[in-house]
Design a protein around this motif. Structure first.
Motif, PDB file in Angstrom:
ATOM      1  N   ALA A  41       0.806  -1.222   0.000  1.00  0.00           N
ATOM      2  CA  ALA A  41       0.000   0.000   0.000  1.00  0.00           C
ATOM      3  C   ALA A  41       0.842   1.276   0.000  1.00  0.00           C
ATOM      4  N   GLU A  42       2.105   1.151  -0.329  1.00  0.00           N
ATOM      5  CA  GLU A  42       2.954   2.331  -0.478  1.00  0.00           C
ATOM      6  C   GLU A  42       3.608   2.324  -1.848  1.00  0.00           C
TER       7      GLU A  42
ATOM      8  N   SER B   9      -7.128   7.360  -4.067  1.00  0.00           N
ATOM      9  CA  SER B   9      -6.277   6.246  -3.659  1.00  0.00           C
ATOM     10  C   SER B   9      -6.863   4.922  -4.133  1.00  0.00           C
ATOM     11  N   ASN B  10      -8.176   4.879  -4.205  1.00  0.00           N
ATOM     12  CA  ASN B  10      -8.864   3.695  -4.706  1.00  0.00           C
ATOM     13  C   ASN B  10      -9.989   4.128  -5.628  1.00  0.00           C
ATOM     14  N   TYR B  90      -1.922   2.121 -10.287  1.00  0.00           N
ATOM     15  CA  TYR B  90      -1.284   3.092 -11.167  1.00  0.00           C
ATOM     16  C   TYR B  90      -0.425   4.015 -10.317  1.00  0.00           C
ATOM     17  N   LEU B  91       0.848   4.024 -10.628  1.00  0.00           N
ATOM     18  CA  LEU B  91       1.819   4.771  -9.836  1.00  0.00           C
ATOM     19  C   LEU B  91       2.368   5.941 -10.635  1.00  0.00           C
ATOM     20  N   ARG B 111      -5.299   2.504  -6.781  1.00  0.00           N
ATOM     21  CA  ARG B 111      -5.725   1.135  -7.081  1.00  0.00           C
ATOM     22  C   ARG B 111      -7.018   1.196  -7.864  1.00  0.00           C
ATOM     23  N   LEU B 112      -6.951   0.789  -9.126  1.00  0.00           N
ATOM     24  CA  LEU B 112      -8.123   0.797  -9.998  1.00  0.00           C
ATOM     25  C   LEU B 112      -8.674  -0.616 -10.129  1.00  0.00           C
ATOM     26  N   THR B 113      -9.957  -0.740  -9.868  1.00  0.00           N
ATOM     27  CA  THR B 113     -10.636  -2.020 -10.028  1.00  0.00           C
ATOM     28  C   THR B 113     -11.782  -1.826 -11.004  1.00  0.00           C
TER      29      THR B 113
END
Lengths: 114, 115
Positions: A41-42, B9-10, B90-91, B111-113
């Motif tokens: 999670a980082e 974030s999500n 995705y960063l 975080r893609l769902t």
């Protein structure tokens, strides 16, 4: 085409012992290599790097070795600590073109057991 | 902020919908990168911005993916008509100079769902 490969998906070592993480690359144009560490999670965080003009770079408990003829690099962590448990990515890039684009391996999950 | 900030974030989205992912790089960083990490995979390069130069889009997997960087700062990655295989983290990362000898600082990722 996987230009940077980390063939070991996981590694488990005992606290205090040495951890050795390996990375192979295929592109002979790569001239700079980096290791990143990632906790769950980082985002990944930079750990250590090495230029192709060197064969070793050391920073505290972390040492990276580069074998250009074998197109192989390794990260040594000694002594290993439980807090080192994370996913480790190696990355490579080229100087020419100056794009800064990093090519990453698949990562190796390190578990350091107390 | 002190680091690279990504939002949301999500994100959970239905297949076929469009999504936008945002990245705020570290102030003063001229280079900005997008990567993605699919489950069990390494980091896959998507796109790279450097100042006013044309971006390196060589990693974008299809024409459903696009990204822009406004004013040399904030970047938005857009995925149109999302598919389940787009599900990934995705960063975004930024670095102070374009040179490859400077490490990139990563955000926490989105975080893609796709369901």
């Amino acid at each position: 085409d996987q230009q940077v490969k980390q063939n070991s998906p996981s590694l488990s070592v005992q606290e205090g012992r040495i951890s050795i993480l390996n990375c192979d690359y295929t592109n002979s144009m790569f001239d700079y290599f980096l290791w990143y560490k990632k906790y769950p999670a980082e985002g990944p965080t930079f750990l250590i790097s090495i230029s192709s003009i060197k064969d070793k770079n050391e920073d505290g408990r972390f040492t990276v070795f580069l074998n250009k003829s074998a197109k192989h690099l390794s990260l040594h962590i000694v002594p290993s600590q439980p807090g080192d448990s994370a996913v480790y990515f190696c990355a490579a890039t080229t100087g020419s073109g100056n794009t800064g684009k990093l090519i990453f391996g698949q990562g190796t999950t390190l578990q350091v057991k107390p | 902020g002190a680091g690279v900030s990504q939002s949301p974030s999500n994100k959970v989205t239905e297949k076929g919908k469009d999504v936008e992912l945002r990245c705020d790089p570290i102030s003063g960083h001229t280079a900005l990168y997008w990567y993605r990490q699919s489950l069990g995979q390494g980091l896959e390069f998507l796109i790279y911005f450097q100042g006013n130069s044309a971006p390196d889009k060589s990693g974008l997997p299809s024409d459903r993916f696009s990204a822009e960087r406004t004013g040399g700062s904030v970047s938005t990655l857009t995925i149109q008509r999302t598919q389940q295989e787009d599900s990934a983290v995705y960063l975004c990362a930024s670095s102070i100079t374009p040179g490859p000898y400077t490490e990139a600082f990563f955000g926490q990722g989105t975080r893609l769902t796709v369901v």
